[in-house]
Design an enzyme around this catalytic site. Sequence first.
Site, PDB file in Angstrom:
ATOM      1  N   SER A   1       0.831  -1.208   0.000  1.00 37.67           N
ATOM      2  CA  SER A   1       0.000   0.000   0.000  1.00 37.67           C
ATOM      3  C   SER A   1       0.865   1.257   0.000  1.00 37.67           C
ATOM      4  O   SER A   1       1.959   1.268   0.556  1.00 37.67           O
ATOM      5  CB  SER A   1      -0.914   0.040   1.226  1.00 37.67           C
ATOM      6  OG  SER A   1      -1.669   1.238   1.196  1.00 37.67           O
TER       7      SER A   1
ATOM      8  N   HIS B   1      -7.837  -3.629   4.166  1.00 31.68           N
ATOM      9  CA  HIS B   1      -7.259  -2.277   4.145  1.00 31.68           C
ATOM     10  C   HIS B   1      -7.940  -1.462   3.042  1.00 31.68           C
ATOM     11  O   HIS B   1      -8.369  -0.323   3.248  1.00 31.68           O
ATOM     12  CB  HIS B   1      -5.751  -2.398   3.919  1.00 31.68           C
ATOM     13  CG  HIS B   1      -5.046  -1.174   3.435  1.00 31.68           C
ATOM     14  ND1 HIS B   1      -5.225  -0.657   2.162  1.00 31.68           N
ATOM     15  CD2 HIS B   1      -4.149  -0.355   4.028  1.00 31.68           C
ATOM     16  CE1 HIS B   1      -4.484   0.412   2.013  1.00 31.68           C
ATOM     17  NE2 HIS B   1      -3.820   0.624   3.131  1.00 31.68           N
ATOM     18  N   ASN B   2      -8.066  -2.043   1.862  1.00 32.09           N
ATOM     19  CA  ASN B   2      -8.693  -1.320   0.756  1.00 32.09           C
ATOM     20  C   ASN B   2     -10.177  -1.078   1.021  1.00 32.09           C
ATOM     21  O   ASN B   2     -10.709  -0.033   0.644  1.00 32.09           O
ATOM     22  CB  ASN B   2      -8.521  -2.101  -0.558  1.00 32.09           C
ATOM     23  CG  ASN B   2      -7.108  -2.004  -1.091  1.00 32.09           C
ATOM     24  OD1 ASN B   2      -6.171  -1.699  -0.366  1.00 32.09           O
ATOM     25  ND2 ASN B   2      -6.937  -2.271  -2.373  1.00 32.09           N
TER      26      ASN B   2
ATOM     27  N   GLU C   1     -10.390   1.780   3.156  1.00 27.28           N
ATOM     28  CA  GLU C   1     -10.071   2.937   2.305  1.00 27.28           C
ATOM     29  C   GLU C   1     -11.319   3.424   1.544  1.00 27.28           C
ATOM     30  O   GLU C   1     -11.591   4.629   1.494  1.00 27.28           O
ATOM     31  CB  GLU C   1      -8.968   2.494   1.334  1.00 27.28           C
ATOM     32  CG  GLU C   1      -8.479   3.516   0.366  1.00 27.28           C
ATOM     33  CD  GLU C   1      -7.420   2.891  -0.577  1.00 27.28           C
ATOM     34  OE1 GLU C   1      -6.486   2.223  -0.109  1.00 27.28           O
ATOM     35  OE2 GLU C   1      -7.554   3.072  -1.793  1.00 27.28           O
TER      36      GLU C   1
HETATM   37  P1  NAP Z   1       0.341  -1.633 -14.166  1.00 25.41           P
HETATM   38  O1  NAP Z   1       1.053  -0.334 -14.186  1.00 25.41           O
HETATM   39  O2  NAP Z   1      -0.800  -1.856 -15.095  1.00 25.41           O
HETATM   40  O3  NAP Z   1       1.421  -2.780 -14.378  1.00 25.41           O
HETATM   41  C1  NAP Z   1       1.065  -4.118 -14.575  1.00 25.41           C
HETATM   42  C2  NAP Z   1       2.240  -4.823 -15.217  1.00 25.41           C
HETATM   43  O4  NAP Z   1       1.894  -6.194 -15.405  1.00 25.41           O
HETATM   44  C3  NAP Z   1       2.599  -4.253 -16.583  1.00 25.41           C
HETATM   45  O5  NAP Z   1       3.985  -4.157 -16.685  1.00 25.41           O
HETATM   46  C4  NAP Z   1       2.042  -5.317 -17.531  1.00 25.41           C
HETATM   47  O6  NAP Z   1       2.717  -5.385 -18.734  1.00 25.41           O
HETATM   48  C5  NAP Z   1       2.290  -6.561 -16.715  1.00 25.41           C
HETATM   49  N1  NAP Z   1       1.511  -7.697 -17.163  1.00 25.41           N
HETATM   50  C6  NAP Z   1       0.179  -7.790 -17.329  1.00 25.41           C
HETATM   51  N2  NAP Z   1      -0.154  -9.024 -17.765  1.00 25.41           N
HETATM   52  C7  NAP Z   1       0.993  -9.722 -17.856  1.00 25.41           C
HETATM   53  C8  NAP Z   1       1.303 -11.040 -18.240  1.00 25.41           C
HETATM   54  N3  NAP Z   1       0.347 -11.905 -18.586  1.00 25.41           N
HETATM   55  N4  NAP Z   1       2.594 -11.427 -18.241  1.00 25.41           N
HETATM   56  C9  NAP Z   1       3.562 -10.569 -17.890  1.00 25.41           C
HETATM   57  N5  NAP Z   1       3.355  -9.303 -17.516  1.00 25.41           N
HETATM   58  C10 NAP Z   1       2.066  -8.885 -17.493  1.00 25.41           C
HETATM   59  O7  NAP Z   1      -0.240  -1.950 -12.714  1.00 25.41           O
HETATM   60  P2  NAP Z   1       0.300  -1.508 -11.286  1.00 25.41           P
HETATM   61  O8  NAP Z   1      -0.433  -0.292 -10.854  1.00 25.41           O
HETATM   62  O9  NAP Z   1       1.771  -1.520 -11.258  1.00 25.41           O
HETATM   63  O10 NAP Z   1      -0.276  -2.703 -10.386  1.00 25.41           O
HETATM   64  C11 NAP Z   1       0.318  -3.972 -10.308  1.00 25.41           C
HETATM   65  C12 NAP Z   1      -0.377  -4.742  -9.201  1.00 25.41           C
HETATM   66  O11 NAP Z   1      -0.219  -4.027  -7.970  1.00 25.41           O
HETATM   67  C13 NAP Z   1      -1.889  -4.895  -9.401  1.00 25.41           C
HETATM   68  O12 NAP Z   1      -2.305  -6.108  -8.857  1.00 25.41           O
HETATM   69  C14 NAP Z   1      -2.449  -3.758  -8.580  1.00 25.41           C
HETATM   70  O13 NAP Z   1      -3.769  -3.995  -8.156  1.00 25.41           O
HETATM   71  C15 NAP Z   1      -1.488  -3.737  -7.420  1.00 25.41           C
HETATM   72  N6  NAP Z   1      -1.389  -2.445  -6.716  1.00 25.41           N
HETATM   73  C16 NAP Z   1      -1.431  -1.269  -7.379  1.00 25.41           C
HETATM   74  C17 NAP Z   1      -1.337  -0.066  -6.678  1.00 25.41           C
HETATM   75  C18 NAP Z   1      -1.361   1.261  -7.362  1.00 25.41           C
HETATM   76  O14 NAP Z   1      -1.474   2.278  -6.659  1.00 25.41           O
HETATM   77  N7  NAP Z   1      -1.202   1.324  -8.671  1.00 25.41           N
HETATM   78  C19 NAP Z   1      -1.181  -0.105  -5.264  1.00 25.41           C
HETATM   79  C20 NAP Z   1      -1.101  -1.337  -4.636  1.00 25.41           C
HETATM   80  C21 NAP Z   1      -1.209  -2.500  -5.350  1.00 25.41           C
HETATM   81  P3  NAP Z   1       2.135  -4.652 -20.050  1.00 25.41           P
HETATM   82  O15 NAP Z   1       2.370  -3.199 -19.841  1.00 25.41           O
HETATM   83  O16 NAP Z   1       2.951  -5.246 -21.125  1.00 25.41           O
HETATM   84  O17 NAP Z   1       0.686  -5.002 -20.166  1.00 25.41           O
END
Ligand code: NAP
Length: 473
Positions: free
Chosen positions: A131, A188-189, A192
């Site tokens: 988080s 937590h979410n 939120e």
């Molecule tokens: P993001 O920017 O969309 O990044 C996701 C990554 O996963 C991208 O690099 C994507 O590659 C890759 N990906 C998707 N499908 C794939 C596959 N089949 N094989 C290999 N790589 C793959 O998302 P993010 O915000 O970093 O979030 C990542 C995770 O953390 C999610 O579960 C999200 O819920 C969680 N999270 C996010 C936040 C936040 O504030 N953003 C906070 C806490 C937790 P491509 O670009 O090539 O599609």
Amino acid sequence: MTSAAKFQFGVAGMGVMGASLALNIADRGFKVAAWDRHPEKIDEIHAKHGHPEMKGTGSLEEFVGMLERPRRILLMVTAGAAVDQMMDRLTPLLSPGDVVIDGGNSWFQDTQRREKAYREKGLHFIGMGVSGGEEGARHGPSLMPGGPAEAYALLRPVLEAIAARAESGLCVTHVGPDGAGHFVKMVHNGIEYADMQLLAETYDVLRRGLGLSADALADTFTKWNEGIAESFLLETTLKVLRKKDAETGKPLVDLVLDKAGQKGTGKWTVQVSLDLGIPVPSIASALDARNLSAMKDERVAASAKLPAPPLTLTAEEKANLISWAHDALYAARVVTYAQGMRLIQAASKEYHWNVSLAEMARIWRGGCIIRAKLLTPLREAFTQQPDLPNLIVSEAFAPVLTKMAPAWRQLVGTATRLGIPVPVFSSSLAYFDSYRSAELPQNLTQAQRDAFGAHTYQRRDKPEAGFVHSDWS
Ligand code: NAP
């Protein structure tokens, strides 16, 4: 790029969170191997941040080969099928004792399944809630890892190095086995969602009720944020309210369409609460509020047919609405956290996780989105009584809630009279009133159930009789 040097930590997936966490780990002096299916993303990260401790590759084989053993690999890919795909691709490349961490927002039962599958192969799997958003990931998130204790021990030096540092200590702890970390992150979410909705309702009552401008509201929230209501989300809200649109000069918030999105963790929290029989009405109401907001066209049409009551406040309401809102916000927020903690407690019992609620409050004190001043007394309450059935009856909160309840009732009453929806303020109040009621009308419910369906009931005056049935005709 090189595969000769041994790297201490691997991060796979260079999206928003993966890139930030990789840079954070490298900042702490660990040599980080990075992988992405689009390796040009790694080049972009290098061009922007250039980090000597970090090297990237688009080849998964090379990536795994770069890592010292036992390997430590953080997956930061989209939750769902992508995690299973990555695990399947990694499995033949790994050696016994290697650790794979899923840092996404995964469904905790998927984490339980994945942990078991890897365990059976001699590999370790950790489901870790992260988080703090992009900023937190880059400079100090709150981390909620769940999985085998021996795997956590291997990760600990890195996780402790990158986690947020709060007055309560480092914002990471071993939450418990298998899905415990992802469960706690999900709740937590959920909290939120409810806290954000409470702030939205506060904004709405003061904006529509008192006609306060975005700047005036930001001034009020700034004062509140210096006291017991201090929280990251309140601080974020006042920053949002201050922001002006460069083009029009208007508060940017006024130009944002009132349709809220969601990614699913709030819905999961409510679904699992129903499965476990633990009421979380504040979180459920926040979820419903987002779903109702999405019905924009219908709402616009309905507003022409269903007129609102006049927006006229009494002198007492005008004079007191701000202070009522302050107390109501604090009290309803306490009730929201109480529901979330109760849900974690129930799941911990159900799945034998042995989660420490005091520890959860400690690691949420910094880095995370729901960090708030109230987590300090909340932690104290669960330290004094780890099996506290409900936060609202704790010595830390019962007197405060009793003191604030009259203001909370006034706020809900005024908003209701004016036709301003306050679903989380009112459902939290109903929860509070239900929980503190020795008598509830479910005697009637039981009688009805017995009258139409012979479902039986228990008599207050004859508990020894057990479940009985009556002819109600
Ligand atoms: P993001 O920017 O969309 O990044 C996701 C990554 O996963 C991208 O690099 C994507 O590659 C890759 N990906 C998707 N499908 C794939 C596959 N089949 N094989 C290999 N790589 C793959 O998302 P993010 O915000 O970093 O979030 C990542 C995770 O953390 C999610 O579960 C999200 O819920 C969680 N999270 C996010 C936040 C936040 O504030 N953003 C906070 C806490 C937790 P491509 O670009 O090539 O599609």
